[in-house]
Design a protein around this motif. Sequence first.
Motif, PDB file in Angstrom:
ATOM      1  N   SER A   4       1.590  12.088  28.460  1.00  0.00           N
ATOM      2  CA  SER A   4       2.266  12.629  29.902  1.00  0.00           C
ATOM      3  C   SER A   4       3.808  12.706  29.351  1.00  0.00           C
ATOM      4  CB  SER A   4       2.084  10.983  30.828  1.00  0.00           C
ATOM      5  OG  SER A   4       2.898  11.374  31.807  1.00  0.00           O
ATOM      6  N   MET A   5       3.953  13.933  29.948  1.00  0.00           N
ATOM      7  CA  MET A   5       5.523  14.466  29.981  1.00  0.00           C
ATOM      8  C   MET A   5       6.086  14.636  31.222  1.00  0.00           C
ATOM      9  SD  MET A   5       6.135  14.747  26.600  1.00  0.00           S
ATOM     10  CE  MET A   5       7.472  15.848  26.449  1.00  0.00           C
ATOM     11  N   PRO A   6       7.534  14.498  31.271  1.00  0.00           N
ATOM     12  CA  PRO A   6       8.230  14.958  32.519  1.00  0.00           C
ATOM     13  C   PRO A   6       7.883  16.433  32.824  1.00  0.00           C
ATOM     14  CG  PRO A   6       9.740  14.055  30.915  1.00  0.00           C
ATOM     15  CD  PRO A   6       8.467  14.388  30.288  1.00  0.00           C
ATOM     16  N   LEU A   7       7.692  16.534  34.238  1.00  0.00           N
ATOM     17  CA  LEU A   7       7.305  17.950  34.615  1.00  0.00           C
ATOM     18  C   LEU A   7       8.817  18.629  34.793  1.00  0.00           C
ATOM     19  CD1 LEU A   7       5.189  17.026  37.655  1.00  0.00           C
ATOM     20  CD2 LEU A   7       4.808  17.830  35.369  1.00  0.00           C
TER      21      LEU A   7
ATOM     22  N   LEU B  27      -6.614  25.426  44.819  1.00  0.00           N
ATOM     23  CA  LEU B  27      -5.365  25.834  43.627  1.00  0.00           C
ATOM     24  C   LEU B  27      -5.537  24.933  42.633  1.00  0.00           C
ATOM     25  CD1 LEU B  27      -3.012  27.909  43.280  1.00  0.00           C
ATOM     26  CD2 LEU B  27      -1.524  26.198  44.462  1.00  0.00           C
ATOM     27  N   ASP B  28      -5.758  23.600  42.838  1.00  0.00           N
ATOM     28  CA  ASP B  28      -5.884  22.709  41.687  1.00  0.00           C
ATOM     29  C   ASP B  28      -6.755  23.032  40.746  1.00  0.00           C
ATOM     30  OD1 ASP B  28      -7.854  21.958  43.891  1.00  0.00           O
ATOM     31  OD2 ASP B  28      -7.914  20.119  42.822  1.00  0.00           O
ATOM     32  N   GLU B  29      -8.086  23.513  41.179  1.00  0.00           N
ATOM     33  CA  GLU B  29      -9.003  23.867  40.162  1.00  0.00           C
ATOM     34  C   GLU B  29      -8.559  24.747  39.391  1.00  0.00           C
ATOM     35  OE1 GLU B  29     -11.720  22.695  39.382  1.00  0.00           O
ATOM     36  OE2 GLU B  29     -12.765  21.437  40.770  1.00  0.00           O
ATOM     37  N   PHE B  30      -7.801  26.029  39.597  1.00  0.00           N
ATOM     38  CA  PHE B  30      -7.428  26.975  39.300  1.00  0.00           C
ATOM     39  C   PHE B  30      -6.328  26.807  38.209  1.00  0.00           C
ATOM     40  CE2 PHE B  30      -3.939  30.327  38.783  1.00  0.00           C
ATOM     41  CZ  PHE B  30      -4.905  31.381  38.130  1.00  0.00           C
ATOM     42  N   VAL B  31      -5.357  25.757  38.736  1.00  0.00           N
ATOM     43  CA  VAL B  31      -4.321  25.278  37.721  1.00  0.00           C
ATOM     44  C   VAL B  31      -5.101  24.633  36.891  1.00  0.00           C
ATOM     45  CG1 VAL B  31      -2.496  23.779  37.859  1.00  0.00           C
ATOM     46  CG2 VAL B  31      -2.542  25.660  39.502  1.00  0.00           C
ATOM     47  N   ALA B  32      -6.031  23.660  36.966  1.00  0.00           N
ATOM     48  CA  ALA B  32      -6.522  22.899  35.857  1.00  0.00           C
ATOM     49  C   ALA B  32      -7.035  23.804  34.780  1.00  0.00           C
ATOM     50  CB  ALA B  32      -7.606  22.146  36.503  1.00  0.00           C
ATOM     51  N   ALA B  33      -7.612  25.020  35.075  1.00  0.00           N
ATOM     52  CA  ALA B  33      -8.282  25.929  34.208  1.00  0.00           C
ATOM     53  C   ALA B  33      -7.194  26.738  33.470  1.00  0.00           C
ATOM     54  CB  ALA B  33      -9.113  26.963  34.824  1.00  0.00           C
TER      55      ALA B  33
ATOM     56  N   LEU C 120       7.046  23.381  43.613  1.00  0.00           N
ATOM     57  CA  LEU C 120       6.450  24.111  42.732  1.00  0.00           C
ATOM     58  C   LEU C 120       6.946  24.589  41.552  1.00  0.00           C
ATOM     59  CD1 LEU C 120       3.531  25.727  44.824  1.00  0.00           C
ATOM     60  CD2 LEU C 120       3.815  23.422  43.903  1.00  0.00           C
ATOM     61  N   GLU C 121       8.455  24.106  41.170  1.00  0.00           N
ATOM     62  CA  GLU C 121       9.071  24.538  40.160  1.00  0.00           C
ATOM     63  C   GLU C 121       8.434  24.263  38.891  1.00  0.00           C
ATOM     64  OE1 GLU C 121      11.725  24.417  43.697  1.00  0.00           O
ATOM     65  OE2 GLU C 121      10.328  23.158  42.662  1.00  0.00           O
ATOM     66  N   PRO C 122       7.950  23.282  38.502  1.00  0.00           N
ATOM     67  CA  PRO C 122       7.195  22.930  37.194  1.00  0.00           C
ATOM     68  C   PRO C 122       6.144  23.878  36.907  1.00  0.00           C
ATOM     69  CG  PRO C 122       7.753  20.975  38.264  1.00  0.00           C
ATOM     70  CD  PRO C 122       8.035  21.796  39.092  1.00  0.00           C
TER      71      PRO C 122
ATOM     72  N   ASP D 128       1.522  17.737  30.922  1.00  0.00           N
ATOM     73  CA  ASP D 128       0.992  16.708  31.989  1.00  0.00           C
ATOM     74  C   ASP D 128      -0.109  17.232  32.773  1.00  0.00           C
ATOM     75  OD1 ASP D 128       0.463  14.527  33.480  1.00  0.00           O
ATOM     76  OD2 ASP D 128       2.708  14.242  34.200  1.00  0.00           O
ATOM     77  N   HIS D 129      -1.268  17.408  32.478  1.00  0.00           N
ATOM     78  CA  HIS D 129      -2.130  17.841  32.994  1.00  0.00           C
ATOM     79  C   HIS D 129      -2.526  17.336  34.517  1.00  0.00           C
ATOM     80  CE1 HIS D 129      -3.978  20.524  29.621  1.00  0.00           C
ATOM     81  NE2 HIS D 129      -3.334  19.775  29.124  1.00  0.00           N
ATOM     82  N   ALA D 130      -2.659  15.861  34.624  1.00  0.00           N
ATOM     83  CA  ALA D 130      -2.846  15.414  35.423  1.00  0.00           C
ATOM     84  C   ALA D 130      -1.621  15.404  36.851  1.00  0.00           C
ATOM     85  CB  ALA D 130      -2.904  13.752  35.422  1.00  0.00           C
ATOM     86  N   GLY D 131      -0.465  15.377  36.339  1.00  0.00           N
ATOM     87  CA  GLY D 131       0.821  15.583  37.119  1.00  0.00           C
ATOM     88  C   GLY D 131       0.834  16.797  37.597  1.00  0.00           C
ATOM     89  N   LEU D 132       0.508  18.067  36.954  1.00  0.00           N
ATOM     90  CA  LEU D 132       0.673  19.294  37.361  1.00  0.00           C
ATOM     91  C   LEU D 132      -0.553  19.892  38.220  1.00  0.00           C
ATOM     92  CD1 LEU D 132       1.928  20.958  33.920  1.00  0.00           C
ATOM     93  CD2 LEU D 132       3.172  21.176  36.021  1.00  0.00           C
ATOM     94  N   ARG D 133      -1.780  19.142  37.900  1.00  0.00           N
ATOM     95  CA  ARG D 133      -2.862  19.434  38.938  1.00  0.00           C
ATOM     96  C   ARG D 133      -2.611  18.695  40.274  1.00  0.00           C
ATOM     97  NH1 ARG D 133      -9.348  19.055  37.962  1.00  0.00           N
ATOM     98  NH2 ARG D 133      -9.843  19.732  40.058  1.00  0.00           N
ATOM     99  N   GLU D 134      -1.851  17.616  40.255  1.00  0.00           N
ATOM    100  CA  GLU D 134      -1.809  16.872  41.372  1.00  0.00           C
ATOM    101  C   GLU D 134      -0.592  17.799  42.373  1.00  0.00           C
ATOM    102  OE1 GLU D 134      -1.743  14.655  44.504  1.00  0.00           O
ATOM    103  OE2 GLU D 134      -3.213  14.380  43.005  1.00  0.00           O
TER     104      GLU D 134
END
Length: 322
Positions: free
Chosen positions: A6-9, A215-221, A291-293, A241-247
């Motif tokens: 996990s990394m900071p966004l 949109l979260d499915e698109f971003v996860a891919a 959505l800046e990150p 941080d896949h989980a944080g960005l998807r959220e």
Amino acid sequence: MVHTESMPLTAQLPGEFPVRRFRLRFEADQPYTVRGYRGSAWRGLFGMALKNLVCITRDRECAPCLVRASCAYPYVFETPAGVAEPAPSSVEQAPHPYVLAPEPEWRPREVRGETVEVTLIGHGVDQWPYVVHALRQGAERGIGTERLPLRLVSVEEQTPEGGWRRSMSPEGVLLAGRAWTPAAPPMPARIRLRIETPLRVRREQDLVEPERMGLDEFVAALLRRLALLSRFHTETPWRLDHAGLRELARSARVTRRELKWQDWTRYSSRQQRKIPMGGVVGSYTLEAAGLEPLWPLLWAGQWAHVGKGAVMGLGRYTVKAA
């Protein structure tokens, strides 16, 4: 799923992502009919021509070849997962460091030539002379089932500013440019994300249909593809941080969502049959606040495409101010 710490966004790319994109224009001696999308045809033409161009042993298979570690063909076209260690256990094959993008047309049409873009990513940018020359030679031998020969009439290379410059002299000599990492412009207040060619994303072995493509499915891919490309084809793998960005994507305010299914089949000469390759096309319009990150990742992904079949131009998308 790619596991990362996990990394900071942050509102910047987590590392370098070198790209080079070329636009090649081919012409024929007479008009001819194109029956649909040409992604599979250009990919097959490219692979055969690249191997004919660079292979010095003429072995049928690359695996037992003594010089495979230094050959452009297996690295570009049959990228093994073993080129980066440790690779995620879920990854059987590394993503290839190129994307071929023919014109996104699905209807039959009469033409006098074709335009195809090729994007090289990471260490793949060093192979640009072989890639462009292989496309030229392959086209001269003929494309499609009719084997119609095409001649290369122009080559342009995209600039970091988004324009195009000539990359082939009048005498037919290729001119070198340089690789660069896509730098996102200031984020607009509203974003329109448009999927131009079929996006194929699997969730629990099933293709995600338009109704489930949030949109979260698109971003996860997208995150998975960018992370794997950085792992296999750059000096320093990205830590996302896949989980944080998807959220973050899940919480985005999507004001308009227009998605549909685009059918497409390609013919596999290896399997001697047609293979369904349809996917989701359409657009999202969303409020960008918060959505800046995600913004620099969405921007960079335009060069990488998303989902299955990206190397033949599927999963192509654009982002711009709504």
